[in-house]
Write a protein that holds these residues in place. Structure first.
Motif, PDB file in Angstrom:
ATOM      1  N   ASP A  55      -5.676  12.913  -4.412  1.00 27.13           N
ATOM      2  CA  ASP A  55      -5.091  12.472  -3.153  1.00 27.13           C
ATOM      3  C   ASP A  55      -5.601  11.051  -2.923  1.00 27.13           C
ATOM      4  O   ASP A  55      -6.778  10.854  -2.619  1.00 27.13           O
ATOM      5  CB  ASP A  55      -5.515  13.410  -2.018  1.00 27.13           C
ATOM      6  N   THR A  56      -4.729  10.053  -3.100  1.00 27.12           N
ATOM      7  CA  THR A  56      -5.200   8.679  -3.170  1.00 27.12           C
ATOM      8  C   THR A  56      -4.481   7.772  -2.173  1.00 27.12           C
ATOM      9  O   THR A  56      -3.320   7.988  -1.830  1.00 27.12           O
ATOM     10  CB  THR A  56      -4.977   8.090  -4.582  1.00 27.12           C
ATOM     11  N   HIS A  57      -5.212   6.749  -1.740  1.00 27.47           N
ATOM     12  CA  HIS A  57      -4.657   5.629  -0.983  1.00 27.47           C
ATOM     13  C   HIS A  57      -4.778   4.394  -1.872  1.00 27.47           C
ATOM     14  O   HIS A  57      -5.873   4.090  -2.359  1.00 27.47           O
ATOM     15  CB  HIS A  57      -5.403   5.436   0.334  1.00 27.47           C
TER      16      HIS A  57
ATOM     17  N   SER B  41      -9.483  10.692  -2.018  1.00 24.99           N
ATOM     18  CA  SER B  41     -10.038  11.518  -0.944  1.00 24.99           C
ATOM     19  C   SER B  41     -10.890  12.645  -1.510  1.00 24.99           C
ATOM     20  O   SER B  41     -10.720  13.062  -2.658  1.00 24.99           O
ATOM     21  CB  SER B  41      -8.904  12.107  -0.101  1.00 24.99           C
TER      22      SER B  41
ATOM     23  N   ARG C 271      -0.182  11.698  -3.617  1.00 20.64           N
ATOM     24  CA  ARG C 271      -0.837  12.936  -4.040  1.00 20.64           C
ATOM     25  C   ARG C 271      -0.239  13.358  -5.381  1.00 20.64           C
ATOM     26  O   ARG C 271       0.975  13.488  -5.512  1.00 20.64           O
ATOM     27  CB  ARG C 271      -0.665  14.050  -3.016  1.00 20.64           C
TER      28      ARG C 271
ATOM     29  N   GLN D 221       0.826  -1.197   0.000  1.00 20.79           N
ATOM     30  CA  GLN D 221       0.000   0.000   0.000  1.00 20.79           C
ATOM     31  C   GLN D 221       0.866   1.255   0.000  1.00 20.79           C
ATOM     32  O   GLN D 221       2.042   1.214   0.345  1.00 20.79           O
ATOM     33  CB  GLN D 221      -0.916  -0.001   1.224  1.00 20.79           C
TER      34      GLN D 221
ATOM     35  N   HIS E 274       0.300   5.945  -0.025  1.00 16.17           N
ATOM     36  CA  HIS E 274      -0.504   7.165  -0.080  1.00 16.17           C
ATOM     37  C   HIS E 274       0.160   8.080  -1.103  1.00 16.17           C
ATOM     38  O   HIS E 274       1.365   8.344  -1.007  1.00 16.17           O
ATOM     39  CB  HIS E 274      -0.555   7.828   1.298  1.00 16.17           C
TER      40      HIS E 274
END
Length: 412
Positions: free
Chosen positions: A187-189, A202, A161, A157, A159
């Motif tokens: 802005d993603t996970h 997000s 941007r 995983q 995070h």
């Protein structure tokens, strides 16, 4: 010392016992590495160039080749001065990506199940830039909290941007769509699974374009904002993509079509979209616009309110909708069918009985603005209509067959 014709410069300490222990540090020249791999046919087919340098520390434990084979164990740490720049070519499109590691990148090798070697990567912060030549797409971003076990993908995983810009973007859909001065902020996970990717975006502004052009309709200063997280799923086995969005706000300050301008802010709720690798797609959503401002060449029309349930694919859109005024709510119900290639809209519109009186239900009172010098003060009206909008015609004109029932209507 020097490996592969100057590919790498390494200082190593090797101790041999029951196993081989290696400690060292050095640099790897990625351009020379690519040239070294090319004759061995190990270079990925879409990779056209590789530049940069890796500054690293390493430690490893290798099995004694004469003994029973053991999984590799060790660690490689890329320092913050490491830089990677690669260019790929696919379907005639050249894309260049440059990446650096603000806090370094760690790669750990350790024994896994069934004599396999597990590789785990982790990086607190990494930055990257992107250039793509076909659409002149450029971007920059930051990745944070990257962690991945490449053997089990549990966890895997990060995070991220990302900010993207394109002066002109042409979407190769059934009917081409052209975007001018487009920008996106994401802005993603990201979770990487064995079956595919799970991406959660997000809330925030996702896309803005100075102009969107499709056939003879254009949208100016359009923006799409996610008011709740957007979820995307990518399935590796067949390339299928699914998108789910609970609530999107679409700003449409100026929609220009032949003979009509529209301005509104729409809400898209419960969007579900499935995209196939064959460019086919299906979807459904609920759309509402509490205020739609309409302008014809002769002047402004009364502002309307709209809500609809939609089902769509790459060929057509079907909707069941309600149409009314901002002040009085829904006045008409509508069903419609839109053919994408022909840009043709057909449908049926009908109303319940609409009552008028001079005190609080005159026709002008149903609307926030009333641009006419006539009004209805008394009576009852019921309407139904079948209509056609031939959007691809040279001068498209709304055609309709209207049935009406006027009872005791009077006014001025």
């Amino acid at each position: 010392d020097h490996l592969g014709g100057g590919v790498a410069t390494l200082a190593l300490s090797i101790a041999k016992g029951e196993q081989i222990n290696i400690e060292g540090s050095g640099q790897v020249d990625l351009h020379r590495l690519l040239r070294f791999l090319a004759p061995l046919e190990l270079q990925p087919g879409t990779l056209s160039s590789l530049q940069g340098q890796l500054s690293l520390d390493l430690s490893a434990v290798l099995p004694d080749l004469l003994a029973a084979p053991l999984p590799l164990a060790g660690r490689i740490f890329l320092h913050e001065d490491s830089e990677i720049e690669l260019a790929t070519t696919a379907s005639g499109t050249l894309a260049t990506v440059a990446m650096g590691f603000t806090d370094g990148l760690g790669l750990t090798l350790e024994p896994g199940p069934d004599q396999q070697t597990r590789m785990i990567a982790s990086a607190a912060t990494a930055s990257f830039t992107l250039q793509e030549d076909t659409h002149k797409l450029s971007g920059a971003g930051i990745m944070r909290d990257f962690e991945c076990d490449f053997l089990t993908l549990e966890p895997c995983q990060l995070h991220m941007r990302t900010e993207l810009e394109a002066p002109e973007l042409n979407l190769d859909t059934t009917t081409p769509i052209r975007l001018l001065q487009a920008s996106a902020q994401l802005d993603t996970h990201i979770d990487i699974r064995e079956q595919g990717l799970e991406i959660k975006v997000s809330p925030g502004e996702l896309l803005r374009a100075a102009k969107v052009q499709r056939l003879n309709t254009s949208l100016s200063d359009t923006a799409i904002t996610a008011e709740r997280p957007v979820e995307l799923y990518y399935r590796i086995s067949d390339g299928q993509i699914k998108v789910q969005a609970q609530r999107l706000a679409v700003l449409l300050p100026r929609v220009s079509a032949p003979g009509l301008n529209i301005a509104t802010r729409a809400l898209v709720e419960e969007l579900a979209l499935t995209l196939e690798p064959t460019n086919r797609f299906t979807g459904s959503s609920r759309v509402s616009a509490p205020g739609i401002n309409l302008q014809r060449p002769a002047g402004w029309l009364p502002a309307l309110a709209f809500r609809a349930d939609l089902e769509f694919d790459e060929r057509a859109i079907d909707l069941s909708a309600g149409l009314g005024s901002i002040k009085q709510g829904e006045l008409f119900s509508m069903s419609a069918h839109y053919l994408v290639d022909a840009a043709e809209l057909t449908g049926r519109l009908r109303s319940n009985n609409i009552n008028f009186n001079a005190t609080d239900k005159r026709l002008s009172g149903y609307f926030a603005t009333w641009p006419y010098d006539w009004d209805i003060l008394k009576g009852e009206i019921a309407l139904s209509s079948n209509f056609v909008w031939p959007g691809n015609a040279q001068e498209p004109t709304l055609g309709a067959r209207i049935r009406s029932d006027w009872r005791g209507v009077s006014g001025y």
